[in-house]
Design an enzyme around this catalytic site. Structure first.
Site, PDB file in Angstrom:
ATOM      1  N   ARG A 225      32.018 110.916  27.829  1.00 32.52           N
ATOM      2  CA  ARG A 225      32.278 109.679  28.560  1.00 32.52           C
ATOM      3  C   ARG A 225      33.369 109.936  29.597  1.00 32.52           C
ATOM      4  O   ARG A 225      34.355 110.634  29.323  1.00 32.52           O
ATOM      5  CB  ARG A 225      32.715 108.550  27.607  1.00 32.52           C
ATOM      6  N   HIS A 273      25.293 113.161  35.460  1.00 33.19           N
ATOM      7  CA  HIS A 273      24.949 112.472  34.209  1.00 33.19           C
ATOM      8  C   HIS A 273      23.540 112.858  33.742  1.00 33.19           C
ATOM      9  O   HIS A 273      22.669 112.001  33.529  1.00 33.19           O
ATOM     10  CB  HIS A 273      25.058 110.967  34.373  1.00 33.19           C
TER      11      HIS A 273
END
Length: 310
Positions: A225, A273
């Site tokens: 994250r 990502h």
């Protein structure tokens, strides 16, 4: 009486997941009604993604469980309106994808591949890497993804240390926990992998103080994250040489703004990502198995412990 299942996610996912969920539930012998719109008081299960727009679960008076399409549940776990069980997405496709990405980048650092990919510029340097057994890899976060990555790296012979908030016991892996364990985990981390959830407790896990505890020149890999890292502190550590290189897949703002310093920094690799993604074929199986288990009065798979998180 059919089981009413509400699909609450981005609209473009509905035509992808609908036939998969219908097929798996039918094969499991579950009588169901699957829709992307229901009167809340009629819903038994919600197939959920945070970007589906559902935030208030108060009207769902007969809700049996919320079944997340995402591995990360930090955006819903503390929702005070949700009192039904919450199950995170842990499917073998997502886990395998993350394991492959982590192992690939650990090996890239371990073998010094960047020097050859970018070219030695005529300098014949025979820098022979150590064996995996001589390399220390530390993983912060020993949930399903962290454990899978740790096991894969251990199988390749790496010295693997894992850290979690609560105690873990994994064969062949040095498991540490708590604040004291974090100091020890960082101090030996030649390659550091971040697979923690994003919570108030984990924000800025890597900051100026914790980065200073790493061995000088340590490599960092973050597919977890974005908020786990204090960006300014990492950039300073990269500039000073305290951190040798960082491969970052997740960021506080996504897409990463074009003018962000990470893009141009010579010691940062940005990936957009892509470390792992929920695969509809396997994710739908997990969702349907949880519905089957719920209707059979069995425990849901991957039920979230909202007091621990990792």
């Amino acid at each position: 009486m059919p089981v009413n299942v509400l699909f609450s996610a981005r609209p473009e996912l509905w035509p992808i997941y609908r036939p998969l969920i219908e097929g798996y539930l039918s094969d499991m012998g579950v009588t169901f009604d699957l829709r992307n719109a229901f009167a809340p008081e009629e819903v038994d299960y919600v197939v959920y993604a945070p970007n589906g727009g559902l935030h208030d679960f108060t009207p769902f008076t007969r809700l049996k469980a919320v079944l997340s399409l995402w591995a990360g549940v930090e955006s819903i776990a503390d929702n005070p309106t949700l009192t039904a069980p919450l199950a995170r997405m842990v499917d073998h496709g997502l886990t395998q994808g993350m394991t492959e990405w982590v192992v690939g980048h650990v090996l890239r650092y371990h073998l010094g591949m960047d020097a050859h990919i970018h070219g030695l510029k005529g300098d014949w340097r025979q820098d022979v890497p150590p064996l995996a057994s001589q390399r220390q890899v530390t993983i912060l976060g020993l949930g399903a993804l962290g454990e899978a990555a740790a096991r894969a790296l251990t199988a390749l012979g790496f010295q693997v240390t894992g850290w979690s908030r609560s105690p873990k016991d994994l064969p062949g892996i040095t498991c540490l926990h708590g604040p004291e364990g974090l100091d020890q985990a960082l101090s030996g981390a030649e390659i550091l992998v971040l697979l923690l959830p994003s919570t108030a407790a984990t924000e800025n896990t890597l900051n100026a103080q914790t980065l200073s505890r790493l061995p000088r020149g340590a490599r960092i890999i973050n597919p977890g994250r974005g908020p786990l890292i204090d960006d300014d502190a990492l950039l300073a550590a990269l500039d000073s040489g305290q951190v040798g290189h960082a491969t970052l897949d997740v960021f506080r703002i996504e897409p990463l703004p074009r003018d962000h310093p990470y893009w141009a920094h010579p010691n940062v690799t940005v990936t957009p990502h892509i470390a792992s993604e929920t695969r509809p074929e396997t994710a739908a199986q997990v969702i349907c198995e949880n519905i089957r288990r719920g209707e059979s009065s069995e425990l849901f798979l991957h039920l979230v412990d909202r007091t621990l998180g990792y």
